[in-house]
Design an enzyme around this catalytic site. Structure first.
Site, PDB file in Angstrom:
ATOM      1  N   GLY A  48      32.565  89.777   3.559  1.00 55.02           N
ATOM      2  CA  GLY A  48      33.366  88.784   4.008  1.00 55.02           C
ATOM      3  C   GLY A  48      33.559  87.999   4.891  1.00 55.02           C
ATOM      4  O   GLY A  48      33.833  86.746   5.304  1.00 55.02           O
ATOM      5  N   GLU A 102      39.900  90.098   7.709  1.00 54.09           N
ATOM      6  CA  GLU A 102      39.627  89.636   6.071  1.00 54.09           C
ATOM      7  C   GLU A 102      39.278  88.455   5.571  1.00 54.09           C
ATOM      8  O   GLU A 102      40.296  87.833   6.874  1.00 54.09           O
ATOM      9  CB  GLU A 102      40.381  90.228   5.399  1.00 54.09           C
ATOM     10  CG  GLU A 102      40.434  91.958   4.894  1.00 54.09           C
ATOM     11  CD  GLU A 102      39.231  92.135   3.748  1.00 54.09           C
ATOM     12  OE1 GLU A 102      38.339  91.466   3.873  1.00 54.09           O
ATOM     13  OE2 GLU A 102      39.649  93.567   2.952  1.00 54.09           O
ATOM     14  N   ASP A 103      38.203  88.215   4.651  1.00 50.78           N
ATOM     15  CA  ASP A 103      38.729  86.926   4.348  1.00 50.78           C
ATOM     16  C   ASP A 103      39.284  86.648   3.324  1.00 50.78           C
ATOM     17  O   ASP A 103      40.088  85.014   3.503  1.00 50.78           O
ATOM     18  CB  ASP A 103      36.572  86.835   3.494  1.00 50.78           C
ATOM     19  CG  ASP A 103      36.619  87.810   2.506  1.00 50.78           C
ATOM     20  OD1 ASP A 103      37.254  89.186   2.818  1.00 50.78           O
ATOM     21  OD2 ASP A 103      35.696  88.006   2.036  1.00 50.78           O
ATOM     22  N   ASP A 106      43.163  90.137  -2.234  1.00 51.18           N
ATOM     23  CA  ASP A 106      43.433  89.624  -3.545  1.00 51.18           C
ATOM     24  C   ASP A 106      44.734  90.972  -3.884  1.00 51.18           C
ATOM     25  O   ASP A 106      45.643  90.682  -3.418  1.00 51.18           O
ATOM     26  CB  ASP A 106      41.895  89.594  -4.024  1.00 51.18           C
ATOM     27  CG  ASP A 106      42.155  89.320  -5.339  1.00 51.18           C
ATOM     28  OD1 ASP A 106      42.743  89.464  -7.039  1.00 51.18           O
ATOM     29  OD2 ASP A 106      41.210  88.426  -5.818  1.00 51.18           O
ATOM     30  N   LYS A 134      45.724  85.662  -1.698  1.00 49.73           N
ATOM     31  CA  LYS A 134      46.805  85.307  -2.781  1.00 49.73           C
ATOM     32  C   LYS A 134      47.715  85.838  -3.366  1.00 49.73           C
ATOM     33  O   LYS A 134      47.691  86.967  -3.868  1.00 49.73           O
ATOM     34  CB  LYS A 134      45.361  85.805  -4.235  1.00 49.73           C
ATOM     35  CG  LYS A 134      44.326  85.276  -3.838  1.00 49.73           C
ATOM     36  CD  LYS A 134      42.885  85.496  -5.381  1.00 49.73           C
ATOM     37  CE  LYS A 134      41.561  84.996  -4.810  1.00 49.73           C
ATOM     38  NZ  LYS A 134      40.281  85.721  -5.538  1.00 49.73           N
ATOM     39  N   PHE A 155      39.377  82.380  -8.443  1.00 41.79           N
ATOM     40  CA  PHE A 155      38.251  82.360  -7.570  1.00 41.79           C
ATOM     41  C   PHE A 155      37.571  81.483  -6.851  1.00 41.79           C
ATOM     42  O   PHE A 155      36.519  80.506  -7.022  1.00 41.79           O
ATOM     43  CB  PHE A 155      37.260  83.246  -8.823  1.00 41.79           C
ATOM     44  CG  PHE A 155      35.954  84.056  -7.886  1.00 41.79           C
ATOM     45  CD1 PHE A 155      36.338  84.639  -7.396  1.00 41.79           C
ATOM     46  CD2 PHE A 155      34.659  82.833  -7.821  1.00 41.79           C
ATOM     47  CE1 PHE A 155      34.969  85.694  -7.056  1.00 41.79           C
ATOM     48  CE2 PHE A 155      33.716  83.820  -7.296  1.00 41.79           C
ATOM     49  CZ  PHE A 155      33.825  85.098  -6.293  1.00 41.79           C
ATOM     50  N   VAL A 156      37.647  82.227  -5.303  1.00 41.29           N
ATOM     51  CA  VAL A 156      37.121  80.965  -4.654  1.00 41.29           C
ATOM     52  C   VAL A 156      35.154  81.643  -3.495  1.00 41.29           C
ATOM     53  O   VAL A 156      35.102  83.407  -3.425  1.00 41.29           O
ATOM     54  CB  VAL A 156      37.413  80.504  -2.972  1.00 41.29           C
ATOM     55  CG1 VAL A 156      38.695  79.643  -4.097  1.00 41.29           C
ATOM     56  CG2 VAL A 156      38.190  82.110  -2.594  1.00 41.29           C
ATOM     57  N   ASP A 162      31.238  85.432  -0.999  1.00 37.70           N
ATOM     58  CA  ASP A 162      30.159  85.025  -2.061  1.00 37.70           C
ATOM     59  C   ASP A 162      30.659  85.219  -3.570  1.00 37.70           C
ATOM     60  O   ASP A 162      31.472  85.128  -3.686  1.00 37.70           O
ATOM     61  CB  ASP A 162      29.238  86.211  -1.851  1.00 37.70           C
ATOM     62  CG  ASP A 162      30.313  88.116  -2.159  1.00 37.70           C
ATOM     63  OD1 ASP A 162      31.296  87.771  -2.186  1.00 37.70           O
ATOM     64  OD2 ASP A 162      29.227  88.660  -3.500  1.00 37.70           O
ATOM     65  N   ARG A 168      28.315  82.581   0.385  1.00 33.05           N
ATOM     66  CA  ARG A 168      28.668  82.779   2.023  1.00 33.05           C
ATOM     67  C   ARG A 168      28.792  81.854   2.955  1.00 33.05           C
ATOM     68  O   ARG A 168      29.357  82.091   3.533  1.00 33.05           O
ATOM     69  CB  ARG A 168      28.758  84.354   2.302  1.00 33.05           C
ATOM     70  CG  ARG A 168      28.054  85.296   1.331  1.00 33.05           C
ATOM     71  CD  ARG A 168      28.021  86.233   2.787  1.00 33.05           C
ATOM     72  NE  ARG A 168      28.175  87.605   1.417  1.00 33.05           N
ATOM     73  CZ  ARG A 168      29.712  88.084   1.172  1.00 33.05           C
ATOM     74  NH1 ARG A 168      30.246  88.106   1.074  1.00 33.05           N
ATOM     75  NH2 ARG A 168      29.002  89.381   0.519  1.00 33.05           N
TER      76      ARG A 168
END
Ligand code: IMP
Ligand code: MG
Length: 179
Positions: A48, A102-103, A106, A134, A155-156, A162, A168
């Site tokens: 990611g 990190e992308d 969560d 988040k 959820f993104v 992805d 992506r």
């Protein structure tokens, strides 16, 4: 493009590519200032983070190097609770400042696993950078040092993130539309 449909699900634009770019500039400026003089390794978590880190790293003004690591993963779009294995990481990080990129963060489970491992390998300091965060879902103990955008528990997808392995390459970030 304000809406996209991926595998039959509708997503709406949430963070435009221009906002992402200007936020990345700010983050790079802060990181370069704060870590000046340290022995820095940027460590991207695959898959990611590859687009975010490519853009961030070109704005970083530090003598530093870069590497990537991958965690074995399972299918699906939500965290599974399984402990994952780190794959293909054998840098010497003794005493170094490791900047984990990190992308999205969560639950923080992935991050916990990574931090434990880096500390075990003798990292001097572990710094956490994420494009998206988040806070409502985060259960980790480690402070998130640099977060691009705090978002609700949507959820993104896009900009490296992805949905079932695709999307992506979208330039902006999109969130799942309510049904
Ligand atoms: P965590 O272990 O629960 O913090 O999950 C982190 C990983 O789950 C991220 O690195 C992503 O790969 C994935 N993930 C979490 N939320 C999303 C999302 O909204 N869209 C896409 N992937 C996500
Ligand atoms: Mg990830």
């Amino acid at each position: 493009m304000d809406n996209v449909t991926i595998r039959g699900k509708k997503f709406v634009k949430s963070i435009d590519e221009k906002r992402i770019a200007s936020r990345i500039l700010e983050m790079a400026t802060d990181i370069s200032r704060d870590l000046n003089g340290e022995d820095v390794l940027f460590l991207g978590i695959l898959n990611g983070s590859f687009i975010f880190l490519a853009d961030l790293y070109r704005e970083i003004d530090l003598e530093s190097d870069i590497s990537f690591l991958k965690l074995s993963s399972y299918n699906g779009v939500s965290s599974t609770g399984e402990v994952k294995e780190l794959i293909g990481f054998n840098e010497n990080i003794e005493g170094r400042t490791v900047v984990v990129v990190e992308d999205i963060i969560d639950s923080g489970r992935t991050l916990n696993r990574i931090i434990e491992d880096l500390k075990g390998k003798g990292a001097g300091r572990v710094v956490i950078v994420t494009l998206l965060y988040k806070p409502g879902a985060y259960k980790g103990a480690h402070r998130i040092d640099y977060a691009g955008f705090e978002i609700p528990n949507y959820f993104v997808i896009g900009y490296g993130l992805d949905f079932d392995g695709v999307a992506r390459n979208l330039r902006s970030i999109y969130r799942l539309a309510e049904e």
